[in-house]
Write a protein that holds these residues in place. Structure first.
Motif, short mmCIF file in Angstrom:
data_model
loop_
_atom_site.label_atom_id
_atom_site.label_comp_id
_atom_site.label_asym_id
_atom_site.label_seq_id
_atom_site.Cartn_x
_atom_site.Cartn_y
_atom_site.Cartn_z
N TYR A 303 -31.79 -72.54 48.13
CA TYR A 303 -30.85 -72.19 47.06
C TYR A 303 -29.42 -72.19 47.57
N TYR A 304 -29.20 -71.59 48.74
CA TYR A 304 -27.85 -71.54 49.29
C TYR A 304 -27.37 -72.92 49.72
N ARG A 305 -28.29 -73.77 50.14
CA ARG A 305 -27.93 -75.14 50.50
C ARG A 305 -27.49 -75.95 49.28
N LEU A 306 -28.15 -75.70 48.16
CA LEU A 306 -27.85 -76.46 46.94
C LEU A 306 -26.65 -75.89 46.19
N ASN A 307 -26.48 -74.59 46.26
CA ASN A 307 -25.48 -73.90 45.45
C ASN A 307 -24.11 -73.83 46.15
N VAL A 308 -23.74 -74.90 46.86
CA VAL A 308 -22.44 -74.91 47.53
C VAL A 308 -21.32 -74.82 46.50
N VAL A 309 -21.41 -75.68 45.47
CA VAL A 309 -20.47 -75.61 44.35
C VAL A 309 -21.28 -75.52 43.06
N PRO A 310 -21.27 -74.37 42.38
CA PRO A 310 -22.01 -74.25 41.11
C PRO A 310 -21.14 -74.68 39.93
N ILE A 311 -21.78 -75.36 38.98
CA ILE A 311 -21.11 -75.71 37.72
C ILE A 311 -22.02 -75.24 36.60
N SER A 312 -21.53 -74.32 35.78
CA SER A 312 -22.31 -73.78 34.67
C SER A 312 -21.82 -74.40 33.36
N LEU A 313 -22.73 -75.10 32.68
CA LEU A 313 -22.36 -75.76 31.41
C LEU A 313 -22.61 -74.81 30.24
N PRO A 314 -21.62 -74.64 29.37
CA PRO A 314 -21.79 -73.74 28.22
C PRO A 314 -22.70 -74.37 27.17
N ALA A 315 -23.43 -73.52 26.47
CA ALA A 315 -24.21 -73.99 25.32
C ALA A 315 -23.26 -74.42 24.21
N LEU A 316 -23.72 -75.28 23.32
CA LEU A 316 -22.85 -75.78 22.26
C LEU A 316 -22.39 -74.66 21.34
N ASN A 317 -23.24 -73.65 21.11
CA ASN A 317 -22.81 -72.55 20.23
C ASN A 317 -21.75 -71.66 20.88
N GLN A 318 -21.46 -71.91 22.17
CA GLN A 318 -20.38 -71.19 22.85
C GLN A 318 -19.08 -71.99 22.84
N ARG A 319 -19.12 -73.19 22.31
CA ARG A 319 -17.90 -74.01 22.25
C ARG A 319 -17.89 -74.83 20.95
N LYS A 320 -18.03 -74.13 19.84
CA LYS A 320 -18.10 -74.81 18.54
C LYS A 320 -16.80 -75.50 18.16
N ASP A 321 -15.71 -75.13 18.81
CA ASP A 321 -14.44 -75.81 18.55
C ASP A 321 -14.50 -77.29 18.96
N ASP A 322 -15.45 -77.61 19.84
CA ASP A 322 -15.59 -79.00 20.30
C ASP A 322 -16.43 -79.85 19.36
N ILE A 323 -17.06 -79.24 18.35
CA ILE A 323 -17.97 -80.00 17.48
C ILE A 323 -17.27 -81.14 16.75
N PRO A 324 -16.06 -80.97 16.18
CA PRO A 324 -15.40 -82.11 15.52
C PRO A 324 -15.20 -83.31 16.45
N SER A 325 -14.78 -83.05 17.68
CA SER A 325 -14.57 -84.13 18.65
C SER A 325 -15.89 -84.79 19.01
N LEU A 326 -16.93 -83.99 19.19
CA LEU A 326 -18.24 -84.53 19.52
C LEU A 326 -18.79 -85.37 18.37
N VAL A 327 -18.61 -84.89 17.15
CA VAL A 327 -19.08 -85.63 15.98
C VAL A 327 -18.40 -86.99 15.90
N GLU A 328 -17.09 -87.01 16.08
CA GLU A 328 -16.33 -88.27 16.06
C GLU A 328 -16.84 -89.23 17.14
N PHE A 329 -17.08 -88.70 18.33
CA PHE A 329 -17.57 -89.52 19.44
C PHE A 329 -18.94 -90.10 19.13
#
Length: 478
Positions: A303-329
């Motif tokens: 775990y410590y070998r893999l977790n050198v740099v962690p990146i946590s991706l937010p769920a879509l319901n935590q960033r609903k402001d991005d939905i219009p841009s995602l829909v267009e894409f």
């Protein structure tokens, strides 16, 4: 890069003259240098696509000049000319990066063949360069990874810091948040661009086969192993290996993976010879690895070998402001893939999409848009083009509070208005709420204004004024 400019460097005037005449007849621009020092000066002044260098020259020797050209002008192809007695030097030149060599005396046809081969190599190099640029652009942050919300801004910052290094990255997030897309973006924006990107889903392969997929096997390693097989580590050598759903990897295999990360070498199943590998690891999981470590289901040291740099991706319901841009894409992508005409999303439909909880995250949104694009008979998507979402909203509405219901209806109405052109929104909304409310109570009291005023909690004179202002027909109750 087509070959146009050629430099010939040789201390023999006859060689320079012959090569210059032959190359100019072929349409090349040719410059001549009589020693290594002059050649280097001309390189720095003009630059060349191809250089033909004698291995023995006054001043700077051919091999030293080759090294200098490799450092300062890595795109230039170099052909070394050598006598029979210096073949060992020719081999050394090839090891040091020369494109090819000619043995004196040589036939001009041999030079033509080398230049033709170099021309084709240059064309392939150009194609690869363009492909690299396209891939880098395709997986650039903000191009394939969509969103400007605050949670995504944090992701971009981390990506920018780690992409060009070789550190191991652990990407976490719910299913459908785009973990593999992040891994590809890291690879295609790194120095390993042009090298393999290999992905393997540790949860999708039976545990008894996963080791073979990762490390490969030798011929005869087990029944049915009729040929040697390269594993994913070998296939990714020089590039990036994406280990998806790493949390599902069996404990015994985790120990072998840890050894690979520590020693940077692998051994095929059934083999005894180790092989050095140069692979960058990007791992991903939708599980809480820290909890798995506490439960002894995942090795703490790995775990410590893999977790050198962690990146946590937010769920879509935590960033609903991005939905219009995602829909267009996704609309543009669906139109290209499905070959349909341009389609837009209406404000009402977009409002519906923003209210949905998206348990399947971005992947669910993409599939919903693709299905609507394919099935809709209209050029503008309406809420009716998303029947699954409408039914979900209806189910929710049964238990919805009055305030929630009003808020939802109000949101729908406002989505259809240009708020910049309004200056009496408050009064307008109040009238639209008051009129049906007073109507309903008047109907229930059969037009009894005294009782209606009591239920509403207002003065009877106030009720009369509102009935007049709102033009309510008391007799008809509407």
């Amino acid at each position: 890069m087509a070959i146009k400019r050629i430099l010939v460097a040789d201390d023999e005037e006859s060689i320079r003259w012959v090569l210059s005449r032959a190359l100019k007849k072929k349409g090349f621009s040719v410059d001549l240098a009589e020693d290594g020092k002059q050649a280097l000066s001309m390189f720095r002044s003009n630059g060349y696509d191809l250089a033909v260098l004698d291995i023995k020259m006054p001043g700077i020797q051919g091999l030293d000049l080759l090294k200098q050209v490799q450092e300062e002008f890595p795109e230039t192809l170099v052909v070394i000319m050598t006598a029979e007695s210096t073949m060992e030097n020719a081999v050394m030149a090839m090891k040091n990066g020369a494109y090819d060599y000619l043995t004196k005396p040589f036939d001009l046809d041999a030079l033509d063949a080398i230049i033709l081969k170099a021309q084709k190599a240059a064309e392939v190099s150009d194609q690869i360069g363009h492909l690299k640029e396209e891939l880098q652009e395709q997986y650039s942050f903000g191009r394939s990874i969509i969103g400007n919300s605050q949670p995504m801004q944090e992701v971009y910052k981390t990506l920018g810091r780690v992409a060009n290094s070789d550190v191991t990255v652990l990407v976490t997030g719910e299913s459908g948040t785009g973990k593999e897309l992040i891994a590809r973006a890291i690879h295609f924006n790194s120095q390993r661009l042009g090298k393999p990107f290999v992905a393997i889903n540790c949860a999708a392969i039976p545990r008894e086969l996963l080791e073979n997929e990762l490390f490969g096997h030798e011929r005869g390693a087990f029944t049915g192993a009729t040929d040697r097989k390269a594993g994913k580590f070998e296939q990714a050598n020089g590039g990036t290996l994406f280990l998806d759903e790493i949390g599902d990897m069996p404990l015994e295999l985790q120990a072998k993976l840890l050894r690979v990360l520590q020693e940077k070498e692998i051994t095929r199943t059934g083999g005894s010879q180790t092989m050095q590998i140069d692979v960058r690891i990007v791992a991903a999981t939708n599980q809480n690895i820290a909890e798995l470590v506490e439960e002894k289901k995942f090795r703490e040291d790995l775990y410590y070998r893999l977790n050198v740099v962690p990146i946590s991706l937010p769920a879509l319901n935590q960033r609903k402001d991005d939905i219009p841009s995602l829909v267009e894409f996704f609309l543009k992508r669906s139109q290209e893939e499905l070959g349909v005409s341009a389609i837009e999303c209406s404000k009402e439909a977009l409002s519906l999409l923003k209210r949905h909880n998206w348990p399947g995250n971005v992947r669910e949104l993409e599939n919903v848009i693709k299905r609507a694009t394919l099935l809709s008979p209209n050029h503008i998507l309406m809420p009716s083009d998303f029947p699954g979402l409408l039914s979900n909203q209806s189910g929710k509405n049964q238990d919805e509070s009055l305030e929630g219901l009003v808020a939802r209806k109000l949101e729908n109405s406002l989505a259809q208005m240009d708020l910049q052109e309004l200056d009496n929104l408050y009064e307008m909304v109040l009238h639209q709420v008051e009129r049906p409310l007073i109507n309903i109570i008047l109907q229930q009291t059969r037009g009894n204004q005294v009782r209606t005023a009591e239920i509403l909690g207002i003065n009877r004179n106030t009720l009369r004024k509102k009935i007049k202002t709102l033009e309510i027909d008391v007799k008809r109750g509407s």
